[in-house]
Design an enzyme around this catalytic site. Structure first.
Site, PDB file in Angstrom:
ATOM      1  N   ALA A 124       0.835  -1.197   0.000  1.00 27.61           N
ATOM      2  CA  ALA A 124       0.000   0.000   0.000  1.00 27.61           C
ATOM      3  C   ALA A 124       0.872   1.251   0.000  1.00 27.61           C
ATOM      4  CB  ALA A 124      -0.929  -0.006   1.213  1.00 27.61           C
ATOM      5  N   GLY A 131       0.229   9.807  -6.508  1.00 29.17           N
ATOM      6  CA  GLY A 131       0.464   8.629  -7.317  1.00 29.17           C
ATOM      7  C   GLY A 131       1.950   8.485  -7.577  1.00 29.17           C
ATOM      8  N   SER A 132       2.414   9.102  -8.658  1.00 26.05           N
ATOM      9  CA  SER A 132       3.841   9.029  -8.984  1.00 26.05           C
ATOM     10  C   SER A 132       4.695   9.764  -7.959  1.00 26.05           C
ATOM     11  CB  SER A 132       4.082   9.613 -10.379  1.00 26.05           C
ATOM     12  OG  SER A 132       3.399   8.870 -11.369  1.00 26.05           O
ATOM     13  N   ILE A 341      -6.404  -7.407 -37.038  1.00 27.47           N
ATOM     14  CA  ILE A 341      -6.257  -8.524 -37.970  1.00 27.47           C
ATOM     15  C   ILE A 341      -7.480  -9.436 -37.922  1.00 27.47           C
ATOM     16  CG2 ILE A 341      -4.941 -10.659 -38.354  1.00 27.47           C
ATOM     17  CD1 ILE A 341      -2.417  -9.003 -37.585  1.00 27.47           C
ATOM     18  N   GLY A 343     -10.459  -8.472 -37.132  1.00 25.29           N
ATOM     19  CA  GLY A 343     -11.681  -7.745 -37.450  1.00 25.29           C
ATOM     20  C   GLY A 343     -12.643  -7.797 -36.269  1.00 25.29           C
ATOM     21  N   GLY A 344     -13.935  -7.820 -36.569  1.00 24.69           N
ATOM     22  CA  GLY A 344     -14.940  -7.798 -35.510  1.00 24.69           C
ATOM     23  C   GLY A 344     -14.814  -8.947 -34.547  1.00 24.69           C
ATOM     24  N   GLU A 367       3.198   0.428 -11.339  1.00 25.05           N
ATOM     25  CA  GLU A 367       4.637   0.202 -11.183  1.00 25.05           C
ATOM     26  C   GLU A 367       5.454   1.280 -11.884  1.00 25.05           C
ATOM     27  OE1 GLU A 367       5.840  -1.812  -9.117  1.00 25.05           O
ATOM     28  OE2 GLU A 367       4.044  -2.992  -8.702  1.00 25.05           O
ATOM     29  N   THR A 369       4.436   4.985 -14.206  1.00 18.93           N
ATOM     30  CA  THR A 369       3.867   5.283 -15.519  1.00 18.93           C
ATOM     31  C   THR A 369       4.954   5.325 -16.588  1.00 18.93           C
ATOM     32  OG1 THR A 369       4.154   7.673 -15.229  1.00 18.93           O
ATOM     33  CG2 THR A 369       2.071   6.704 -14.434  1.00 18.93           C
ATOM     34  N   SER A 370       4.535   5.288 -17.843  1.00 14.26           N
ATOM     35  CA  SER A 370       5.497   5.393 -18.947  1.00 14.26           C
ATOM     36  C   SER A 370       6.266   6.702 -18.856  1.00 14.26           C
ATOM     37  CB  SER A 370       4.763   5.303 -20.287  1.00 14.26           C
ATOM     38  OG  SER A 370       4.239   4.005 -20.490  1.00 14.26           O
TER      39      SER A 370
END
Length: 387
Positions: A124, A131-132, A341, A343-344, A367, A369-370
């Protein structure tokens, strides 16, 4: 660096893959449909994982784990990562390696029961307002005699619903720095059932159904100093020592899901016919497959190199951030292209692609962010120049 796999590594991959296909895949539809991992099912699979030697594989042999080197551990994680997250994380658990910081007494109460599948932990850190930027956390523990009294709220706490205790980071003081006051952070081990500690239902999440996030509330929660993990005011030092490899774990599970999605895309492109031929013969599809395979290989090589350097003691934060950043973004690309690739049909829940696509989104957030990963990488590049 040897890119070949040893006989032992191949055996671990084969054993883990077979377990995932036989024990986890059959339950994915139920967990995805209901959003619930039944407790009886969790315990049943956990015991099978223990019997198969797959439980707590991230831990050293001297504490009862498998003693895998980092690369072998990540090969194992990659196979587990192909399955629904709740099934692979809550059932084939890897206790937080930060528990290796436990004292002798704490190991008996927390570490060893987790390794034996008798207890579950959760971590926790995150709060509604932090956050970051973890040092902006509001949760605070005030010394009171020989105890500490915790107050505050944590949220987005993964699998806290099945955990028996939480590893909780809170502020315990401040120190003056040239940039102003800086909070001092301490990690505490907090058992469920401790007066003043409440676990509440969290938010509905589009990613990782059945793998729940919870809200943890502390209202004058009194803990003895013996519940401190590591040293007082040294919570970040403990986290930095033990948690770095978790970014490589995230990278590896992403590689597993990306490989699974690519496999579906290749099979479909080879079988599906339109305009008199397999769709894989059209450059619009074949070039997609080539790019997907290329990016997956690049992400895997980055991750393997970081794992090798981790075992050599030469890994840097940037190495682990590059692996995490590349793998999570490649997963998002491959999941999206695999659906395109198909499709639906790619959006139907008869296939795992729509789940992989949904699950991929959170990987670029948790873990670190980018953006945080890019910050770590660029900071390491600029540091020698004093910038």
């Amino acid at each position: 660096m040897n890119f070949g796999l040893s006989e032992e590594q191949q055996m671990i991959i084969d054993t883990t893959r077979a377990f995932v296909e036989n024990e986890l895949f059959p339950h994915e539809a139920e967990v995805e449909r209901t959003g619930v991992l039944r407790e009886d099912l969790r315990k049943e699979i956990s015991q099978k994982a223990v019997a198969a030697g797959l439980y707590a594989a991230n831990m050293p042999e001297d504490v009862g784990g498998a003693g895998l080197d980092t690369l072998t551990w990540l090969l194992y994680e990659k196979e587990l990562g192909k399955a629904n997250y709740a099934l692979h994380w809550n059932c084939v658990a890897r206790p937080s390696n930060i528990l290796l910081a436990c004292t002798t007494e704490q190991r008996e109460k927390y570490l060893f029961p987790c390794i034996r599948a008798e207890k579950h932990d959760c971590q926790a850190m995150t709060e509604p307002g932090s956050g970051s930027d973890l040092r902006s956390m509001k949760a605070f523990a005030k010394a009171d005699g020989g105890d500490y009294v915790l107050n505050g709220t944590k949220h987005f706490i993964s699998h806290a619903d099945v955990a028996d205790f939480a590893i909780v980071w809170v502020a315990t003081g401040e120190e003056d720095t040239p940039r102003g006051p800086k909070k001092l952070i301490t990690a505490f081990l907090v058992d469920k059932g401790t007066p003043g500690f409440t676990v509440r239902e969290g938010y509905r999440n589009v990613s990782h159904r059945g793998y729940n996030n919870m809200i943890l509330e502390f209202d004058d929660c009194r803990l003895p100093a013996s519940q401190i993990l590591g040293e007082v005011h040294k919570g970040f030092e403990v986290a930095g020592k033990w948690l770095g490899a978790t970014r490589l774990q995230v990278a590896s599970t992403c590689l597993g899901r990306a490989e699974r999605a690519l496999g579906h895309a290749i099979s479909y492109a080879a079988e599906r016919k339109q305009f008199g031929q397999q769709i894989g013969k059209f450059q619009g599809i074949s070039f997609k497959l080539a790019d997907m395979a290329l990016e997956l290989k690049a992400a895997e090589l980055l991750t393997r190199e970081a794992a090798w350097k981790y075992d050599q003691g030469t890994v840097t934060e940037a190495d682990m951030s590059m692996a995490k950043l590349k793998a999570t973004e490649v997963l998002a690309m491959i999941a999206d292209e695999a659906i395109q690739i198909h499709g639906g049909m790619g959006l139907m829940d008869e296939l795992p692609l729509e789940r992989i696509w949904r699950d991929a989104r959170v990987e670029r957030i948790w873990e670190g962010t980018s953006e945080i990963q890019r910050h770590i990488i660029s900071r390491e590049l600029l540091r020698p120049f004093g910038a």
